[in-house]
Design a protein around this motif. Structure first.
Motif: not given
Length: 258
Positions: A180-207
């Motif tokens: 708690v109180g620190q900086k946190g990072i989650l990273l998602c790497e994906a290869s795709a052609v054409p390049s991928a579009d990314f979306q993030w969700y916490k549980d079922d809620k889109r960020l």
């Protein structure tokens, strides 16, 4: 060149049955054909700016006191290779079939080869005008080089770019522990052609981008979710969704406390 001696009384150069020169007199209208020498030892003509139509037999005809003599030389015209037609760059979905064509001219007829410009490629993949790839894979994308050679001059080469489209594949998505109180990072790497579009969700809620205390950075091959000041409420299960026209995929990861 035609070598003569002092017994010769008359000389002429012919191309097939057409007289080019008789003695010093020019009989043909072609300005490229000129008389180089008419001496006691040599009777020579020159053809300037040679064309393929000049190929064929040339005859030196001489008259002596006794009887006429002829000597013949055959002119072979060589032409450097030239690629006259090649397939345009192509974009194809993985699993599809590709046909590439490379047409070249030259004399003698040039040898045509295809190779894949790739660190893993070895040697030629086709030794004629056509290159067929069935069920193409993403590893077979890249540039394909057509080479035309006939030893008259250096080979000529041209390249075709083949883009292989495929749905996203998430290669890296790790859970992370942050106090708690620190900086946190989650990273998602994906290869795709054409390049991928990314979306993030916490549980079922889109960020959403710009949400307080969060930053979402989307690049062609990865997405980074940054928490500037991790709180208890931030802990939990996050899902990264990567998508393009060909499909989508997702991966789950957990942000947890120490």
């Amino acid at each position: 060149r035609c070598s003569v001696d002092n017994r010769v009384t008359r000389v002429a150069w012919l191309n097939r049955s057409t007289i080019l020169y008789a003695g010093n007199d020019k009989w043909c209208l072609d300005p490229r054909v000129v008389l180089l020498a008419n001496t006691k030892t040599q009777y020579s003509i020159q053809i300037q700016d040679v064309d393929v139509y000049d190929e064929g037999p040339y005859t030196c005809s001489v008259q002596t006191d006794n009887h006429p003599k002829t000597s013949r030389v055959h002119l072979i015209v060589q032409v450097s290779p030239k690629i006259t037609d090649i397939s345009p760059d192509i974009s194809i979905n993985e699993g599809g079939n590709v046909s590439l064509t490379c047409i070249a001219t030259g004399r003698p007829d040039p040898t045509i080869t295809w190779r894949h410009i790739s660190p893993k490629a070895v040697g030629f993949i086709s030794e004629d005008e056509y290159l067929e790839i069935t069920g193409i894979t993403r590893e077979q994308s890249g540039e394909y080089e057509c080479s035309a050679s006939n030893d008259v001059s250096a080979p000529v080469v041209q390249r075709v770019k083949v883009t292989v489209n495929y749905p996203p594949y998430i290669s890296d998505a790790k859970s992370t522990g942050v106090p708690v109180g620190q900086k946190g990072i989650l990273l998602c790497e994906a290869s795709a052609v054409p390049s991928a579009d990314f979306q993030w969700y916490k549980d079922d809620k889109r960020l959403a981008e710009g949400q307080k205390g969060l930053k979402v950075e989307n690049k062609p091959f990865f997405s980074r979710l940054t928490f500037f000041n991790v709180s208890e409420q931030d802990y939990g299960n996050y899902t990264c969704v990567a998508s393009n026209q060909l499909g989508n995929t997702n991966a789950s990861m957990i942000l947890y406390g120490e």
